[in-house]
Design a protein around this motif. Structure first.
Motif, PDB file in Angstrom:
ATOM      1  N   ARG A 153      -6.978 -15.457 -13.756  1.00  0.00           N
ATOM      2  CA  ARG A 153      -7.181 -15.414 -15.205  1.00  0.00           C
ATOM      3  C   ARG A 153      -6.202 -14.397 -15.780  1.00  0.00           C
ATOM      4  NH1 ARG A 153     -13.127 -13.740 -17.326  1.00  0.00           N
ATOM      5  NH2 ARG A 153     -12.638 -13.173 -19.459  1.00  0.00           N
ATOM      6  N   SER A 154      -5.416 -14.828 -16.757  1.00  0.00           N
ATOM      7  CA  SER A 154      -4.489 -13.920 -17.419  1.00  0.00           C
ATOM      8  C   SER A 154      -5.053 -13.538 -18.779  1.00  0.00           C
ATOM      9  CB  SER A 154      -3.127 -14.581 -17.594  1.00  0.00           C
ATOM     10  OG  SER A 154      -2.502 -14.710 -16.344  1.00  0.00           O
ATOM     11  N   ILE A 155      -4.908 -12.276 -19.116  1.00  0.00           N
ATOM     12  CA  ILE A 155      -5.415 -11.763 -20.389  1.00  0.00           C
ATOM     13  C   ILE A 155      -4.226 -11.375 -21.254  1.00  0.00           C
ATOM     14  CG2 ILE A 155      -6.713  -9.869 -21.442  1.00  0.00           C
ATOM     15  CD1 ILE A 155      -8.494  -9.947 -18.906  1.00  0.00           C
ATOM     16  N   ASN A 200       1.199  -0.029 -24.104  1.00  0.00           N
ATOM     17  CA  ASN A 200       1.506   0.463 -22.763  1.00  0.00           C
ATOM     18  C   ASN A 200       1.356  -0.587 -21.671  1.00  0.00           C
ATOM     19  OD1 ASN A 200       2.275   2.530 -20.987  1.00  0.00           O
ATOM     20  ND2 ASN A 200       0.162   3.001 -20.482  1.00  0.00           N
ATOM     21  N   ILE A 201       0.586  -1.643 -21.942  1.00  0.00           N
ATOM     22  CA  ILE A 201       0.312  -2.661 -20.923  1.00  0.00           C
ATOM     23  C   ILE A 201       1.123  -3.918 -21.207  1.00  0.00           C
ATOM     24  CG2 ILE A 201      -1.478  -4.151 -19.939  1.00  0.00           C
ATOM     25  CD1 ILE A 201      -3.511  -1.922 -20.577  1.00  0.00           C
ATOM     26  N   VAL A 202       1.793  -4.424 -20.156  1.00  0.00           N
ATOM     27  CA  VAL A 202       2.616  -5.627 -20.288  1.00  0.00           C
ATOM     28  C   VAL A 202       1.845  -6.873 -19.865  1.00  0.00           C
ATOM     29  CG1 VAL A 202       4.715  -6.786 -19.470  1.00  0.00           C
ATOM     30  CG2 VAL A 202       4.718  -4.322 -19.826  1.00  0.00           C
ATOM     31  N   ARG A 203       1.131  -6.757 -18.729  1.00  0.00           N
ATOM     32  CA  ARG A 203       0.494  -7.930 -18.144  1.00  0.00           C
ATOM     33  C   ARG A 203      -0.843  -7.548 -17.536  1.00  0.00           C
ATOM     34  NH1 ARG A 203       0.600  -9.480 -13.011  1.00  0.00           N
ATOM     35  NH2 ARG A 203       2.246  -8.009 -12.500  1.00  0.00           N
ATOM     36  N   ILE A 204      -1.837  -8.433 -17.713  1.00  0.00           N
ATOM     37  CA  ILE A 204      -3.158  -8.242 -17.114  1.00  0.00           C
ATOM     38  C   ILE A 204      -3.536  -9.550 -16.421  1.00  0.00           C
ATOM     39  CG2 ILE A 204      -5.587  -7.738 -17.536  1.00  0.00           C
ATOM     40  CD1 ILE A 204      -4.647  -6.468 -20.257  1.00  0.00           C
ATOM     41  N   LEU A 215      -8.312  -6.840 -10.237  1.00  0.00           N
ATOM     42  CA  LEU A 215      -7.623  -6.747 -11.515  1.00  0.00           C
ATOM     43  C   LEU A 215      -6.253  -6.139 -11.276  1.00  0.00           C
ATOM     44  CD1 LEU A 215      -7.655  -6.774 -14.679  1.00  0.00           C
ATOM     45  CD2 LEU A 215      -8.631  -4.468 -14.540  1.00  0.00           C
ATOM     46  N   GLU A 216      -5.214  -6.777 -11.833  1.00  0.00           N
ATOM     47  CA  GLU A 216      -3.855  -6.264 -11.692  1.00  0.00           C
ATOM     48  C   GLU A 216      -3.287  -6.005 -13.074  1.00  0.00           C
ATOM     49  OE1 GLU A 216      -1.209  -7.805  -8.547  1.00  0.00           O
ATOM     50  OE2 GLU A 216       0.187  -8.277 -10.173  1.00  0.00           O
ATOM     51  N   ILE A 217      -2.787  -4.790 -13.280  1.00  0.00           N
ATOM     52  CA  ILE A 217      -2.217  -4.416 -14.571  1.00  0.00           C
ATOM     53  C   ILE A 217      -0.785  -3.952 -14.374  1.00  0.00           C
ATOM     54  CG2 ILE A 217      -2.392  -2.884 -16.572  1.00  0.00           C
ATOM     55  CD1 ILE A 217      -5.382  -2.706 -16.107  1.00  0.00           C
ATOM     56  N   GLN A 218       0.119  -4.529 -15.162  1.00  0.00           N
ATOM     57  CA  GLN A 218       1.512  -4.074 -15.163  1.00  0.00           C
ATOM     58  C   GLN A 218       1.764  -3.311 -16.450  1.00  0.00           C
ATOM     59  OE1 GLN A 218       4.523  -7.108 -14.837  1.00  0.00           O
ATOM     60  NE2 GLN A 218       6.180  -5.656 -15.178  1.00  0.00           N
ATOM     61  N   LYS A 250       4.333  -0.834 -19.077  1.00  0.00           N
ATOM     62  CA  LYS A 250       5.669  -0.931 -19.668  1.00  0.00           C
ATOM     63  C   LYS A 250       6.748  -0.272 -18.818  1.00  0.00           C
ATOM     64  CE  LYS A 250       5.034  -3.019 -23.761  1.00  0.00           C
ATOM     65  NZ  LYS A 250       4.425  -2.698 -25.020  1.00  0.00           N
ATOM     66  N   ASP A 251       6.366   0.701 -17.985  1.00  0.00           N
ATOM     67  CA  ASP A 251       7.364   1.345 -17.113  1.00  0.00           C
ATOM     68  C   ASP A 251       7.594   0.542 -15.830  1.00  0.00           C
ATOM     69  OD1 ASP A 251       5.111   1.811 -15.580  1.00  0.00           O
ATOM     70  OD2 ASP A 251       5.270   3.991 -15.617  1.00  0.00           O
ATOM     71  N   ASP A 252       7.054  -0.699 -15.804  1.00  0.00           N
ATOM     72  CA  ASP A 252       7.185  -1.633 -14.678  1.00  0.00           C
ATOM     73  C   ASP A 252       6.305  -1.294 -13.481  1.00  0.00           C
ATOM     74  OD1 ASP A 252       8.826  -3.525 -15.834  1.00  0.00           O
ATOM     75  OD2 ASP A 252      10.673  -2.510 -15.223  1.00  0.00           O
ATOM     76  N   SER A 253       5.496  -0.239 -13.578  1.00  0.00           N
ATOM     77  CA  SER A 253       4.566   0.026 -12.485  1.00  0.00           C
ATOM     78  C   SER A 253       3.441  -1.009 -12.538  1.00  0.00           C
ATOM     79  CB  SER A 253       4.003   1.449 -12.570  1.00  0.00           C
ATOM     80  OG  SER A 253       3.276   1.625 -13.765  1.00  0.00           O
ATOM     81  N   VAL A 254       2.926  -1.350 -11.356  1.00  0.00           N
ATOM     82  CA  VAL A 254       1.838  -2.319 -11.239  1.00  0.00           C
ATOM     83  C   VAL A 254       0.720  -1.677 -10.432  1.00  0.00           C
ATOM     84  CG1 VAL A 254       1.144  -4.596 -10.378  1.00  0.00           C
ATOM     85  CG2 VAL A 254       3.430  -4.270 -11.338  1.00  0.00           C
ATOM     86  N   TYR A 255      -0.491  -1.732 -10.976  1.00  0.00           N
ATOM     87  CA  TYR A 255      -1.658  -1.177 -10.298  1.00  0.00           C
ATOM     88  C   TYR A 255      -2.699  -2.253 -10.079  1.00  0.00           C
ATOM     89  CZ  TYR A 255      -0.129   3.661 -10.958  1.00  0.00           C
ATOM     90  OH  TYR A 255       0.559   4.838 -10.900  1.00  0.00           O
ATOM     91  N   ASN A 256      -3.378  -2.170  -8.934  1.00  0.00           N
ATOM     92  CA  ASN A 256      -4.494  -3.056  -8.632  1.00  0.00           C
ATOM     93  C   ASN A 256      -5.795  -2.269  -8.690  1.00  0.00           C
ATOM     94  OD1 ASN A 256      -2.987  -5.316  -8.286  1.00  0.00           O
ATOM     95  ND2 ASN A 256      -3.225  -5.459  -6.081  1.00  0.00           N
ATOM     96  N   TYR A 257      -6.814  -2.896  -9.269  1.00  0.00           N
ATOM     97  CA  TYR A 257      -8.148  -2.298  -9.375  1.00  0.00           C
ATOM     98  C   TYR A 257      -9.133  -3.270  -8.731  1.00  0.00           C
ATOM     99  CZ  TYR A 257      -5.628   0.560 -12.703  1.00  0.00           C
ATOM    100  OH  TYR A 257      -4.701   1.384 -13.270  1.00  0.00           O
TER     101      TYR A 257
END
Length: 75
Positions: free
Chosen positions: A7-9, A16-20, A29-32, A34-41
């Motif tokens: 599911r994309s949000i 600050n957030i590019v992609r969810i 949950l994966e959040i990208q 604006k600084d291109d860092s990607v974190y998984n929750y």
């Protein structure tokens, strides 16, 4: 992976957030940012994602309801 429900949000209004992206099968949950860092929750319940999607400010919601409650890791 094939068969998993993704599911994309829409994060277009976020400063600050590019992609969810959210995996409905695993609760990941994966959040990208604006600084291109990607974190998984991991293990985020779908009802939290419903609220996240409805939130006017994605950043404020994530700070209040995701980052501390569901510790993430950088990819």
């Amino acid at each position: 992976p094939k068969g998993e429900k993704m599911r994309s949000i829409d994060a277009s209004g976020s400063s600050n957030i590019v992609r969810i992206d959210y995996n409905e099968d695993t609760g990941l949950l994966e959040i990208q940012f604006k600084d291109d860092s990607v974190y998984n929750y991991p293990n985020v319940p779908s009802n939290v994602i419903d609220e996240f999607e409805a939130a006017e400010s994605k950043g404020k919601f994530a700070h209040a309801n995701i980052y501390k409650q569901y510790p993430g890791y950088k990819l």
